[in-house]
Write a protein that holds these residues in place. Structure first.
Motif, PDB file in Angstrom:
ATOM      1  N   PHE A 154       0.854  -1.178   0.000  1.00  0.00           N
ATOM      2  CA  PHE A 154       0.000   0.000   0.000  1.00  0.00           C
ATOM      3  C   PHE A 154       0.891   1.229   0.000  1.00  0.00           C
ATOM      4  O   PHE A 154       1.745   1.393   0.883  1.00  0.00           O
ATOM      5  CB  PHE A 154      -0.930  -0.030   1.207  1.00  0.00           C
ATOM      6  CG  PHE A 154      -1.909  -1.171   1.139  1.00  0.00           C
ATOM      7  CD1 PHE A 154      -3.128  -1.020   0.505  1.00  0.00           C
ATOM      8  CD2 PHE A 154      -1.584  -2.407   1.664  1.00  0.00           C
ATOM      9  CE1 PHE A 154      -4.022  -2.082   0.414  1.00  0.00           C
ATOM     10  CE2 PHE A 154      -2.467  -3.475   1.582  1.00  0.00           C
ATOM     11  CZ  PHE A 154      -3.692  -3.307   0.955  1.00  0.00           C
ATOM     12  N   VAL A 155       0.696   2.086  -1.012  1.00  0.00           N
ATOM     13  CA  VAL A 155       1.577   3.212  -1.274  1.00  0.00           C
ATOM     14  C   VAL A 155       0.802   4.515  -1.107  1.00  0.00           C
ATOM     15  O   VAL A 155      -0.254   4.692  -1.723  1.00  0.00           O
ATOM     16  CB  VAL A 155       2.124   3.134  -2.721  1.00  0.00           C
ATOM     17  CG1 VAL A 155       3.063   4.290  -3.022  1.00  0.00           C
ATOM     18  CG2 VAL A 155       2.805   1.790  -2.969  1.00  0.00           C
ATOM     19  N   ASN A 156       1.338   5.414  -0.284  1.00  0.00           N
ATOM     20  CA  ASN A 156       0.732   6.734  -0.115  1.00  0.00           C
ATOM     21  C   ASN A 156       1.422   7.696  -1.070  1.00  0.00           C
ATOM     22  O   ASN A 156       2.579   8.059  -0.875  1.00  0.00           O
ATOM     23  CB  ASN A 156       0.869   7.211   1.327  1.00  0.00           C
ATOM     24  CG  ASN A 156       0.119   8.507   1.574  1.00  0.00           C
ATOM     25  OD1 ASN A 156      -0.376   9.157   0.653  1.00  0.00           O
ATOM     26  ND2 ASN A 156       0.034   8.888   2.831  1.00  0.00           N
ATOM     27  N   ARG A 157       0.697   8.119  -2.103  1.00  0.00           N
ATOM     28  CA  ARG A 157       1.271   9.011  -3.106  1.00  0.00           C
ATOM     29  C   ARG A 157       1.457  10.436  -2.598  1.00  0.00           C
ATOM     30  O   ARG A 157       2.107  11.239  -3.261  1.00  0.00           O
ATOM     31  CB  ARG A 157       0.408   9.008  -4.370  1.00  0.00           C
ATOM     32  CG  ARG A 157       0.422   7.649  -5.050  1.00  0.00           C
ATOM     33  CD  ARG A 157      -0.394   7.619  -6.308  1.00  0.00           C
ATOM     34  NE  ARG A 157      -1.808   7.744  -6.009  1.00  0.00           N
ATOM     35  CZ  ARG A 157      -2.780   7.600  -6.901  1.00  0.00           C
ATOM     36  NH1 ARG A 157      -2.485   7.334  -8.162  1.00  0.00           N
ATOM     37  NH2 ARG A 157      -4.031   7.717  -6.553  1.00  0.00           N
ATOM     38  N   LYS A 158       0.929  10.742  -1.421  1.00  0.00           N
ATOM     39  CA  LYS A 158       1.152  12.070  -0.840  1.00  0.00           C
ATOM     40  C   LYS A 158       2.494  12.155  -0.109  1.00  0.00           C
ATOM     41  O   LYS A 158       2.974  13.248   0.161  1.00  0.00           O
ATOM     42  CB  LYS A 158       0.033  12.423   0.140  1.00  0.00           C
ATOM     43  CG  LYS A 158      -1.260  12.810  -0.536  1.00  0.00           C
ATOM     44  CD  LYS A 158      -2.262  13.306   0.485  1.00  0.00           C
ATOM     45  CE  LYS A 158      -3.515  13.799  -0.201  1.00  0.00           C
ATOM     46  NZ  LYS A 158      -4.517  14.261   0.784  1.00  0.00           N
ATOM     47  N   GLU A 159       3.073  11.018   0.229  1.00  0.00           N
ATOM     48  CA  GLU A 159       4.341  11.019   0.964  1.00  0.00           C
ATOM     49  C   GLU A 159       5.503  10.902  -0.018  1.00  0.00           C
ATOM     50  O   GLU A 159       5.812   9.820  -0.505  1.00  0.00           O
ATOM     51  CB  GLU A 159       4.390   9.857   1.949  1.00  0.00           C
ATOM     52  CG  GLU A 159       3.504  10.054   3.146  1.00  0.00           C
ATOM     53  CD  GLU A 159       3.753   8.995   4.189  1.00  0.00           C
ATOM     54  OE1 GLU A 159       4.791   9.073   4.895  1.00  0.00           O
ATOM     55  OE2 GLU A 159       2.910   8.093   4.292  1.00  0.00           O
ATOM     56  N   LYS A 160       6.144  12.026  -0.266  1.00  0.00           N
ATOM     57  CA  LYS A 160       7.247  12.045  -1.220  1.00  0.00           C
ATOM     58  C   LYS A 160       8.561  12.477  -0.583  1.00  0.00           C
ATOM     59  O   LYS A 160       9.605  12.368  -1.199  1.00  0.00           O
ATOM     60  CB  LYS A 160       6.899  12.945  -2.394  1.00  0.00           C
ATOM     61  CG  LYS A 160       5.636  12.437  -3.100  1.00  0.00           C
ATOM     62  CD  LYS A 160       5.452  13.014  -4.449  1.00  0.00           C
ATOM     63  CE  LYS A 160       4.116  12.560  -5.005  1.00  0.00           C
ATOM     64  NZ  LYS A 160       4.219  11.788  -6.180  1.00  0.00           N
ATOM     65  N   MET A 161       8.510  12.966   0.663  1.00  0.00           N
ATOM     66  CA  MET A 161       9.730  13.365   1.349  1.00  0.00           C
ATOM     67  C   MET A 161      10.507  12.116   1.744  1.00  0.00           C
ATOM     68  O   MET A 161       9.958  11.196   2.352  1.00  0.00           O
ATOM     69  CB  MET A 161       9.441  14.180   2.605  1.00  0.00           C
ATOM     70  CG  MET A 161      10.732  14.617   3.282  1.00  0.00           C
ATOM     71  SD  MET A 161      10.525  15.347   4.918  1.00  0.00           S
ATOM     72  CE  MET A 161       9.505  16.726   4.579  1.00  0.00           C
ATOM     73  N   LEU A 162      11.771  12.078   1.374  1.00  0.00           N
ATOM     74  CA  LEU A 162      12.600  10.914   1.666  1.00  0.00           C
ATOM     75  C   LEU A 162      13.005  10.879   3.133  1.00  0.00           C
ATOM     76  O   LEU A 162      13.496  11.877   3.671  1.00  0.00           O
ATOM     77  CB  LEU A 162      13.836  10.912   0.768  1.00  0.00           C
ATOM     78  CG  LEU A 162      13.557  10.737  -0.719  1.00  0.00           C
ATOM     79  CD1 LEU A 162      14.838  10.892  -1.527  1.00  0.00           C
ATOM     80  CD2 LEU A 162      12.902   9.402  -0.988  1.00  0.00           C
ATOM     81  N   VAL A 163      12.771   9.736   3.751  1.00  0.00           N
ATOM     82  CA  VAL A 163      13.111   9.495   5.148  1.00  0.00           C
ATOM     83  C   VAL A 163      14.081   8.314   5.171  1.00  0.00           C
ATOM     84  O   VAL A 163      13.816   7.295   4.518  1.00  0.00           O
ATOM     85  CB  VAL A 163      11.831   9.161   5.957  1.00  0.00           C
ATOM     86  CG1 VAL A 163      12.171   8.799   7.385  1.00  0.00           C
ATOM     87  CG2 VAL A 163      10.847  10.313   5.891  1.00  0.00           C
ATOM     88  N   PRO A 164      15.194   8.418   5.902  1.00  0.00           N
ATOM     89  CA  PRO A 164      16.129   7.290   5.953  1.00  0.00           C
ATOM     90  C   PRO A 164      15.421   5.994   6.344  1.00  0.00           C
ATOM     91  O   PRO A 164      14.606   5.965   7.269  1.00  0.00           O
ATOM     92  CB  PRO A 164      17.138   7.715   7.028  1.00  0.00           C
ATOM     93  CG  PRO A 164      17.092   9.208   6.999  1.00  0.00           C
ATOM     94  CD  PRO A 164      15.660   9.550   6.704  1.00  0.00           C
ATOM     95  N   ASN A 165      15.715   4.946   5.618  1.00  0.00           N
ATOM     96  CA  ASN A 165      15.149   3.600   5.798  1.00  0.00           C
ATOM     97  C   ASN A 165      13.689   3.478   5.381  1.00  0.00           C
ATOM     98  O   ASN A 165      13.096   2.423   5.552  1.00  0.00           O
ATOM     99  CB  ASN A 165      15.335   3.096   7.231  1.00  0.00           C
ATOM    100  CG  ASN A 165      16.787   2.961   7.569  1.00  0.00           C
ATOM    101  OD1 ASN A 165      17.566   2.440   6.778  1.00  0.00           O
ATOM    102  ND2 ASN A 165      17.177   3.456   8.731  1.00  0.00           N
ATOM    103  N   GLY A 166      13.107   4.537   4.851  1.00  0.00           N
ATOM    104  CA  GLY A 166      11.748   4.452   4.316  1.00  0.00           C
ATOM    105  C   GLY A 166      11.769   3.697   3.002  1.00  0.00           C
ATOM    106  O   GLY A 166      12.757   3.712   2.265  1.00  0.00           O
TER     107      GLY A 166
END
Length: 176
Positions: free
Chosen positions: A108-120
């Motif tokens: 399940f992918v949230n297309r609103k979350e585009k900010m890169l977070v380490p280990n995401g």
């Protein structure tokens, strides 16, 4: 499409509702398959997420439907997702992420979350129609999380050559 004779037989109790038909009825009548099969109460936190395509857990692979939820193959029902998200579901093909999402699992992918977070974990595109599923490692790497990592490449992007982030993977489901 629902066969009228099947629907009538199911309604009258002359023929039990199969799991497959319960999923069809659930979509058509906007109820849960669990309610149809087992009388489970509706869970307001359950969401119908469009399963739109597959994604490679390997190399960047051509796929033209990863962004278009109007072309949903079917809907996956799940809970524990942020209702404010812009969600799609994808079927995983390949083994480069098998420690997190084995082949044939649904992510399940949230297309609103585009900010890169380490280990995401993210679905990324190269801008030319290729997409893949990988874990982000700063400053510019996307790597496999595999039982056999030596079989898969880590994607490294030069500064200024950033991949398009389609969205962040937030949940994996594997049906056995």
């Amino acid at each position: 499409m629902i066969n009228q004779n099947t629907l009538t037989s199911n309604e009258n109790g002359n023929r039990p509702i199969s799991r497959k038909m319960a999923e069809v009825y659930a979509q058509v009548f906007n109820v849960s398959a669990g309610w149809l099969l087992y009388g489970e109460e509706a869970n307001s936190s359950r969401m119908a997420i469009p399963l739109v395509s597959w994604v490679s857990a390997g190399a960047l692979t051509e796929t033209n439907t990863v962004l278009h939820d109007e072309d949903a193959i079917r809907f996956e029902y799940t809970s524990e997702l942020d209702p404010a998200g812009d969600w799609i579901a994808l079927r995983v093909q390949g083994r480069s992420m098998d420690k997190i999402s084995p082949e044939d699992s649904i992510i399940f992918v949230n297309r609103k979350e585009k900010m890169l977070v380490p280990n995401g974990c993210y679905i990324i595109s190269d801008g030319d129609g290729g997409a893949t599923y990988k874990r982000y490692r700063p400053p510019n790497k996307f790597e496999p999380v595999s039982t056999k990592p030596e079989e898969f490449d880590t994607l490294t992007f030069d500064q200024g050559q950033e991949p398009e982030i389609i969205g962040r993977v937030r949940k994996t489901v594997l049906s056995l």
